[in-house]
Design a protein around this motif. Structure first.
Motif, PDB file in Angstrom:
ATOM      1  N   LYS A  55     -15.774  41.839  -8.158  1.00 55.24           N
ATOM      2  CA  LYS A  55     -16.470  40.816  -7.702  1.00 55.24           C
ATOM      3  C   LYS A  55     -16.935  41.181  -6.154  1.00 55.24           C
ATOM      4  O   LYS A  55     -16.598  42.007  -5.782  1.00 55.24           O
ATOM      5  CB  LYS A  55     -15.579  39.766  -7.532  1.00 55.24           C
ATOM      6  CG  LYS A  55     -14.910  38.940  -8.751  1.00 55.24           C
ATOM      7  CD  LYS A  55     -15.639  38.373  -9.437  1.00 55.24           C
ATOM      8  CE  LYS A  55     -14.990  37.548 -10.729  1.00 55.24           C
ATOM      9  NZ  LYS A  55     -13.952  38.535 -11.288  1.00 55.24           N
ATOM     10  N   ASN A  56     -18.045  40.196  -5.888  1.00 50.81           N
ATOM     11  CA  ASN A  56     -18.480  40.499  -4.435  1.00 50.81           C
ATOM     12  C   ASN A  56     -17.559  39.643  -3.599  1.00 50.81           C
ATOM     13  O   ASN A  56     -17.328  38.382  -3.974  1.00 50.81           O
ATOM     14  CB  ASN A  56     -19.925  39.797  -4.504  1.00 50.81           C
ATOM     15  CG  ASN A  56     -21.020  40.786  -4.967  1.00 50.81           C
ATOM     16  OD1 ASN A  56     -20.688  42.143  -5.014  1.00 50.81           O
ATOM     17  ND2 ASN A  56     -21.721  40.381  -5.925  1.00 50.81           N
ATOM     18  N   ASN A 107     -19.132  44.345  -2.667  1.00 48.65           N
ATOM     19  CA  ASN A 107     -18.402  44.300  -3.741  1.00 48.65           C
ATOM     20  C   ASN A 107     -17.056  45.209  -3.611  1.00 48.65           C
ATOM     21  O   ASN A 107     -16.968  46.265  -3.001  1.00 48.65           O
ATOM     22  CB  ASN A 107     -19.290  45.486  -4.847  1.00 48.65           C
ATOM     23  CG  ASN A 107     -18.364  45.258  -6.037  1.00 48.65           C
ATOM     24  OD1 ASN A 107     -17.536  46.032  -6.409  1.00 48.65           O
ATOM     25  ND2 ASN A 107     -19.224  44.360  -7.172  1.00 48.65           N
ATOM     26  N   TYR A 108     -15.810  44.617  -4.129  1.00 51.56           N
ATOM     27  CA  TYR A 108     -14.700  45.083  -3.690  1.00 51.56           C
ATOM     28  C   TYR A 108     -14.832  46.514  -4.132  1.00 51.56           C
ATOM     29  O   TYR A 108     -13.999  47.464  -3.241  1.00 51.56           O
ATOM     30  CB  TYR A 108     -13.627  44.218  -4.502  1.00 51.56           C
ATOM     31  CG  TYR A 108     -12.217  44.738  -4.327  1.00 51.56           C
ATOM     32  CD1 TYR A 108     -11.545  45.587  -4.921  1.00 51.56           C
ATOM     33  CD2 TYR A 108     -11.663  44.351  -3.275  1.00 51.56           C
ATOM     34  CE1 TYR A 108     -10.260  46.078  -4.721  1.00 51.56           C
ATOM     35  CE2 TYR A 108     -10.311  44.765  -2.857  1.00 51.56           C
ATOM     36  CZ  TYR A 108      -9.787  45.573  -3.605  1.00 51.56           C
ATOM     37  OH  TYR A 108      -8.350  46.030  -3.458  1.00 51.56           O
ATOM     38  N   GLU A 137     -17.684  35.579  -4.626  1.00 54.35           N
ATOM     39  CA  GLU A 137     -18.881  35.471  -5.139  1.00 54.35           C
ATOM     40  C   GLU A 137     -19.383  34.028  -4.164  1.00 54.35           C
ATOM     41  O   GLU A 137     -19.964  33.239  -4.767  1.00 54.35           O
ATOM     42  CB  GLU A 137     -18.905  35.044  -6.660  1.00 54.35           C
ATOM     43  CG  GLU A 137     -18.285  36.220  -7.532  1.00 54.35           C
ATOM     44  CD  GLU A 137     -19.515  37.436  -7.112  1.00 54.35           C
ATOM     45  OE1 GLU A 137     -20.759  37.219  -6.716  1.00 54.35           O
ATOM     46  OE2 GLU A 137     -19.004  38.469  -7.664  1.00 54.35           O
TER      47      GLU A 137
END
Ligand code: PCP
Length: 400
Positions: free
Chosen positions: A36-37, A95-96, A309
């Motif tokens: 995820k962001n 982003n992770y 997100e």
């Protein structure tokens, strides 16, 4: 040639210094397409000692070196800033998979350096305007000596002892005479004389006077022998002989002064920390601090997700949502608020967000300050924190 047991810059940037569970996390996220962001924040839950109520933030420059080129955005408080527990010092968005695996190395850059800089700042506050020098590289792994001494310098040391440490901060290394020289030459005067003949004139002449004889008589002897050329005498008196060290120093000062050697300064080293400096600062002119500074307790910053997100989410014990850290420069008070929110200090003054954008899309947004500029910022912050306050109170030390 065999390598030392260290990871070099490339290995660290590549992510080799990571806890293996982060590697496993990355492969799971990739295969499940669940990456995820995120917005992650770095903050300190609590300080390692009850006497600590603030810290000096250090290690940011190295952390940003690790992140350069990665498509992420970083906000951070300036290196050298004072910070308090439970306030965000770094905020990272991206982003992770673009930075999550570097958590171990990123925190490592900040935790140790901030611990050393904080301990050095405490010694700085204790020493006031007296000389303060980093003498502790020998207590740590040699490969990190430059980082150790840069952190000590940022925290407030006037100089450092190792050549590599001095080179990193753009200063000349500082040192006196080791016992090894005096023991091999068999006499303090002979060793100090040889130093005076051979070492360039711009290096202060500091005689180490605790090798063979009582410090009082050695001090008189070297002062009579070197007169105006003698800059200081160093007392590194071993614990077995220290007794009432303050009384020994007072006596040495008296004996030098009544013989017209008021110009000869007192330089002390061995087992010092902010508390012993407080006790001796009215008699001593310079302090060489080693172990208690270079091996200072690491500050255990942690790095946690606070948004996914764009939506606030955090684990228990951590406030969710991207934040601003609003500081009143006058009161040195911080307020943690939701990102972008304004905040008026209790004193009525405006505050400003000290979490500044330093990296966008993996590129620095501005040139980072050099070590001397970081130290100046740290000294300004310490001056504001300690204004009109007793050093012992600022350090939560027992009153002298
Ligand atoms: C040490 C050396 C360091 C000092 C003491 C740091 O003395 O002078 O500068 O001490 P600390 O780590 O307790 O703060 P020695 O080990 O006797 O070394 P030398 O003879 O080289 O001065």
């Amino acid at each position: 040639m065999k390598k030392l047991h260290i990871a070099d810059t490339e290995e660290v940037k590549r992510g080799d210094v990571t806890d293996v569970y982060f590697l496993r996390t990355e492969s799971i996220l990739r295969q499940t397409h669940q990456a995820k962001n995120v917005c992650m924040e770095i903050f300190l839950k609590s300080f390692p000692m009850p006497e600590y109520s603030w810290g000096i933030f250090a290690g940011l420059e190295e952390m940003l070196i690790l992140l350069e080129g990665r498509p992420i955005t970083v906000r951070a408080i300036p290196e050298g800033s004072i910070f308090f527990a439970r306030t965000p010092v770094v905020s990272i968005e991206g982003n992770y998979l673009d930075f999550g695996g570097l958590e171990t190395a990123m925190l490592g850059c900040l935790c140790q350096a901030s611990g050393i800089a904080t301990r050095a700042s405490r010694a700085r506050i204790a020493a006031g305007s007296k000389g303060l020098f980093s003498f502790g590289a020998r207590r740590m792994h040699p490969s990190i000596a430059p980082m150790v001494e840069r952190a000590a310098y940022i925290g407030g040391c006037d100089g450092v002892a190792t050549v590599a440490g001095a080179r990193l901060i753009g200063e000349k290394p500082v040192g006196t005479i080791p016992h090894a020289l005096i023991l091999q030459m068999g006499d303090t005067l002979k060793a100090t004389g040889a130093f005076d003949e051979i070492i360039p004139e711009d290096v202060p002449r500091v005689a180490l006077i605790d090798t063979f004889q009582d410090e009082k008589f050695e001090a008189i002897r070297v002062a009579q022998a070197f007169g105006k050329k003698l800059s200081a005498v160093r007392l590194d008196t071993p614990g077995s002989r220290r007794g009432d060290f303050r009384e020994i120093l007072r006596e040495v000062r008296w004996e030098l002064d009544i013989r017209g050697f008021g110009h000869v300064k007192l330089f002390v080293s061995g087992g010092l920390d902010e508390y012993t400096i407080l006790e001796l600062k009215d008699i001593v002119d310079s302090f060489g601090v080693g172990t208690r500074m270079s091996s200072a307790a690491s500050l255990d910053f942690s790095m946690d997700i606070v948004e996914i997100e764009g939506k606030p989410v955090a684990k228990r014990g951590k406030e969710s949502g991207k934040k601003s850290l609003m500081r009143c420069d006058e009161c040195m008070k911080d307020y943690v608020v939701p990102y972008g929110m304004s905040k008026t200090c209790d004193c009525g003054r405006d505050t400003k967000d000290i979490l500044e954008t330093v990296m966008e899309e993996g590129r620095l947004t501005k040139e980072l300050p050099n070590a001397r500029e970081v130290r100046s910022h740290s000294m300004e912050e310490i001056a504001r924190l300690t204004r009109d306050r007793d050093p012992a109170e600022v350090l939560n030390a027992k009153p002298i």
